[in-house]
Design a protein around this motif. Structure first.
Motif, short mmCIF file in Angstrom:
data_model
loop_
_atom_site.label_atom_id
_atom_site.label_comp_id
_atom_site.label_asym_id
_atom_site.label_seq_id
_atom_site.Cartn_x
_atom_site.Cartn_y
_atom_site.Cartn_z
N MET A 89 0.63 -1.10 0.12
CA MET A 89 -0.56 -0.20 0.06
C MET A 89 0.92 1.30 0.18
O MET A 89 0.65 2.57 -0.80
CB MET A 89 -0.69 0.32 1.16
N LEU A 90 2.05 1.16 0.66
CA LEU A 90 2.96 2.20 0.66
C LEU A 90 4.08 2.73 -0.51
O LEU A 90 3.81 3.93 -0.78
CB LEU A 90 4.09 2.20 2.16
N GLN A 91 4.18 1.33 -1.40
CA GLN A 91 4.05 1.27 -2.40
C GLN A 91 3.39 1.88 -3.11
O GLN A 91 3.69 3.09 -4.30
CB GLN A 91 4.58 -0.19 -2.88
N ARG A 92 1.96 1.96 -3.02
CA ARG A 92 1.51 2.47 -4.46
C ARG A 92 1.26 3.69 -3.71
O ARG A 92 0.95 4.47 -4.93
CB ARG A 92 0.00 1.91 -4.38
N LEU A 93 1.29 4.82 -2.85
CA LEU A 93 0.97 5.32 -2.26
C LEU A 93 2.06 6.38 -3.09
O LEU A 93 2.07 7.41 -3.38
CB LEU A 93 0.75 5.78 -0.75
N ARG A 94 3.54 5.98 -3.16
CA ARG A 94 4.23 6.39 -3.38
C ARG A 94 4.14 6.81 -5.11
O ARG A 94 4.72 7.58 -5.23
CB ARG A 94 5.64 5.92 -2.66
N GLN A 95 3.86 5.69 -5.35
CA GLN A 95 3.99 6.26 -6.98
C GLN A 95 2.53 7.32 -7.36
O GLN A 95 3.02 8.22 -7.87
CB GLN A 95 2.99 5.07 -7.54
N GLU A 96 1.22 6.66 -7.21
CA GLU A 96 0.25 8.28 -6.67
C GLU A 96 1.31 9.47 -6.25
O GLU A 96 0.33 10.81 -6.81
CB GLU A 96 -1.07 7.91 -6.14
N ASN A 97 1.98 9.83 -5.57
CA ASN A 97 2.58 10.64 -4.84
C ASN A 97 3.41 11.06 -5.65
O ASN A 97 4.02 12.91 -5.53
CB ASN A 97 3.24 10.30 -3.73
N VAL A 98 3.90 10.75 -6.40
CA VAL A 98 4.73 11.32 -7.18
C VAL A 98 4.54 11.94 -8.96
O VAL A 98 4.98 11.69 -9.70
CB VAL A 98 6.70 10.79 -7.45
N LYS A 99 3.07 11.10 -8.93
CA LYS A 99 2.54 11.37 -10.54
C LYS A 99 2.41 13.02 -10.67
O LYS A 99 2.51 13.58 -10.20
CB LYS A 99 0.72 10.96 -11.09
N SER A 100 2.45 13.14 -11.84
CA SER A 100 2.47 14.11 -12.31
C SER A 100 0.91 14.76 -12.49
O SER A 100 -0.20 13.57 -12.95
CB SER A 100 3.04 14.64 -13.95
N PRO A 101 0.08 15.48 -12.61
CA PRO A 101 -1.05 16.49 -13.21
C PRO A 101 -1.39 15.51 -14.33
O PRO A 101 -2.65 14.59 -13.72
CB PRO A 101 -1.13 17.80 -13.17
#
Lengths: 480, 275
Positions: free
Chosen positions: A386-398
């Motif tokens: 889950m943390l991993q996934r949130l990291r992915q969502e965290n670095v996405k561009s708009p």
């Protein structure tokens, strides 16, 4: 990567608060001692690995099954509770929930509320909301009572005052209640008990949380060890239960393994001292119990997590706290460092859905992904995943449309560019070998200061020859 | 997975589903590929070479493809999925030859065994190759113990060591007991437990630079308990932890050091004192 930021600019961030917590030796000792003891208690409560793993698997399946039918179960719960005489209210936001609670109290012309331990009420900041409207809301759980007395927030979801030792509690009671300073734990508990006892009788409304809401029978199940939960839900004329929508389970049989997982994982107990099953208000021929019972079902971002098949697993949580007890980060920085209601690993994966990643941008990265949390989670939430996934969502561009509330909080073109360079390096064998050659050949020129790394370490110096080089010479062959 | 249960009859899940079976191991192969890992490549190359020697000692021919680079883990754990996938694809293509892959690191082996499935989740065709790679990927200690079934004679002097197990080895690869068992085969080696042995050393890849204060507190505690264990040195089968622990020890001006398990093992069974 991340630059060294002066700590003064960090006070209102996870890192800034962590710096403060790490410098507090008393706090660190309190947490280490408490968490060590809790880890041992849990281990002792599950002596049979086979049984434990089977039970965790079962717990996971029960929750997954309940969540897969969440809308149906919630409707069933509402219908059953209503038939039992319980008023059911739906709240999308904490603001909605507070207004509902307030209007119920107002209808009673109530001024005093006594509260059993409830993390959802913390999430709502119910005490503050009611205080602003001249309603006194007293915490009756000993730990909650201590933090309320000190104007603090809970630092652990099960043991709100775990950051304090008995000497600190003794001093607090002496300062705030004017009693003699005593370090005798039993005496301290008696002091709290005497104060609370009167309040139970005077209160107009009792508020509690819910551990499991059972759809089939319309039952609210509440576990506790102090008896304050039973007092809060039975002594005042009105009982308001507040809970998150994810607490619903199909039937009572499902509760048996979940309850065992909960109490053993939390405090190593086979069962709690009190198990309350609330199925409605006082009936005509009954001598006690509240005249009115309300249930407030709170969403507050949970449906956002629910909508994503992977992140939905976050809602398996039965709030045992085992993940924080076993977390090397939580153990060192304590619950207040997280800056939000739910600390520790579960806090890191659930809070973004509630408040958005912009408010907790460091939550996903404040983990070494050691996996201790996932290893002990009684309902097998893959917390590191889950943390991993949130990291992915965290670095996405708009443009990449983050799928979590306020995603892209850590989007950085500069960092993205660095990773693009890293891709080139690792997908161009010639370039990679050239890099190895240069790094080993000019190893003496390796930088002595490599940002935050050299805060805690000497700078790493490349070897004289790379493994590529050594292996080639040793195997005396080119490719394979 | 919850969709699977949508139509399940109420009360269906009464009994715990069957647990995953422990891994089964093939007979010793004639050839293997060594995936050295980028940290070993640049900072602990001797350990990689010692791993090759240990495998050759068992009569196995070792290949070291010169095109290998990083497994993709740093980008993956930082949330850069596309970047991780590109690098992972390069390694996947390179290792797509059916040979067993031996990795002297729990976390990189864990990438192959577990996380490549997540990295390529949207590519069903690639997933078949990913599963194939996962199936033949072994962490070094696991391979020596269960595939080679090594039978060693300890040629070294009596010594006392502490073993640090990486979190990936412990929790992803389930190989945390393998190094212990291997060390147990060495008559003159006493392995000493240390305080909070199962706790993370604080490395966590980019965690160590994103949260340096917390990471620093963790490695300080880890190095203290290692030093206080009574061991003369620490061994570990993971390059990341080794970089973290040794870098911290040197910063603290401590004489105590760790080294890669492969180098330690090679020294004991070959009788050669390596540099």
């Amino acid at each position: 990567m991340s630059q060294r930021i002066p700590v003064t600019e960090l006070t209102d961030s996870f890192r800034g608060r962590a710096v403060g917590a790490l410098a507090d030796n008393q706090l660190r000792t309190n947490f280490r001692v408490a968490m060590d003891s809790l880890m041992k208690k849990r281990a002792d409560a599950f002596p049979d690995e086979e049984e434990r793993e089977g039970l965790r698997e079962l717990g996971n399946h029960i929750k997954a099954r309940a969540l897969s039918r969440l809308p149906d179960l919630l409707e069933q719960l509402e219908a059953k509770l209503t038939a039992n005489g319980v008023h059911v209210h739906w709240a999308e936001t904490t603001e909605d929930a507070n207004r509902i609670v307030h209007s119920i109290i107002e209808a009673q012309k109530g001024t005093q509320v006594v509260k059993g331990k409830s993390m959802v009420s913390e999430e709502m900041e119910m005490n503050d909301f009611l205080a602003e409207r001249n309603i006194e809301c007293l915490e009756s759980d000993m730990g909650e009572y201590i933090v309320q007395l000190d104007g603090e927030k809970p630092s652990h979801i099960i043991m709100p005052a775990i950051h304090k030792n008995r000497f600190q509690v003794a001093k607090l009671f002496h300062d705030k209640l004017g009693v003699d300073e005593t370090e005798d734990v039993n005496e301290l508990i008696q002091i709290g008990r005497r104060t609370l006892r009167q309040k139970f009788l005077e209160a107009d409304v009792g508020v509690s949380g819910v551990n499991f809401a059972i759809a089939e029978t319309g039952t609210l199940l509440l576990v506790e060890n102090e008896g304050n939960g039973r007092m809060s839900t039975t002594a005042p004329p009105v009982h308001i239960a507040v809970t998150g929508i994810e607490k619903v389970v199909e039937n009572l049989r499902d509760v048996v393994p979940l309850l065992s997982l909960l109490t053993r994982s939390a405090l190593g107990q086979p069962i709690t001292t009190y198990v309350n099953m609330i199925s409605g208000p006082r009936k005509a021929d009954e001598l006690d119990g509240p005249e009115e019972v309300h249930l407030v079902l709170l969403d507050n971002g949970r449906s956002g997590a629910f909508a994503d098949a992977q992140l939905r697993q976050t809602l398996n949580c039965i709030r045992c706290g085992a993940c924080m007890n076993h977390c090397p980060v939580y153990t060192r920085v304590g619950g207040h460092t997280y800056g939000e209601v739910y600390p520790g690993p579960i806090g890191k994966i659930i809070t973004p859905h509630m408040v958005g990643l912009h408010k907790v941008p460091d939550h996903p990265s404040a983990s070494s992904l050691c996996g201790a949390c996932g290893e002990v989670c009684p309902v097998k939430i893959p917390i590191p995943e889950m943390l991993q996934r949130l990291r992915q969502e965290n670095v996405k561009s708009p443009a990449e449309h983050p799928k979590v509330k306020d995603g892209g909080a850590k989007y950085s073109r500069k960092e993205r560019a660095l990773w693009r360079f890293w891709v080139t390096l690792n997908t161009s064998p010639g370039f990679y070998r050239l890099f190895l050659w240069a790094a080993t050949r000019f190893r003496k020129l390796a930088p002595k200061n490599v940002g935050p790394w050299t805060e805690n370490h000497t700078a790493p110096v490349p070897a004289r020859r790379s493994l590529h080089d050594l292996a080639k010479a040793h195997l005396n062959q080119g490719d394979r | 997975m919850s969709e699977l249960f949508y139509d399940a009859a109420p009360n269906a899940t009464r009994v715990a589903p069957e647990r995953a079976k422990p891994r089964t191991y093939p007979a010793r192969p004639e050839e293997v590929t060594l995936f050295g890992t980028c940290v070993v490549d640049l900072f602990f190359p001797e350990a990689g070479l010692d791993a090759i020697r240990l495998l050759e000692r068992e009569g196995i021919r070792v290949h070291f493809p010169q095109e290998q680079a990083c497994c993709g883990q740093p980008a993956w754990t930082s949330g850069y999925v596309n970047e991780a996938r590109e690098v992972a694809r390069a390694q996947l293509n390179l290792l797509d030859n059916g040979l067993p892959v031996v990795v002297p690191s729990g976390s990189c082996a864990g990438m192959f065994r577990q996380h490549y499935r997540e990295v390529f989740a949207d590519e069903p065709d690639t997933l078949k190759r990913v599963d194939d790679l996962a199936e033949r990927t072994y962490e070094l200690t696991e391979f020596l113990l269960h595939v080679c079934k090594v039978d060693w004679q300890d040629l070294g002097q009596p010594t006392r060591i502490a073993l640090h197990t990486s979190c990936s080895a412990r929790r992803e690869m389930n190989t945390h007991l393998h190094a212990r068992e291997l060390l147990g085969k060495l008559a003159n080696v006493t392995r000493l437990d240390h305080d909070h042995e199962s706790e993370c050393c604080g490395f966590g890849g980019t965690f160590s630079v994103r949260m340096p204060e917390v990471s620093g507190a963790m490695v300080l505690d880890k190095t203290r308990s290692l030093r206080e264990s009574g061991a003369v040195e620490m061994v570990t089968a993971d390059g990341g932890c080794l970089l973290n622990i040794n870098g911290s020890l040197e910063k603290q001006h401590q004489a105590f050091r760790g080294r890669h398990l492969a180098s330690f093992l090679w020294e004991r069974v070959s009788g050669e004192a390596m540099s």
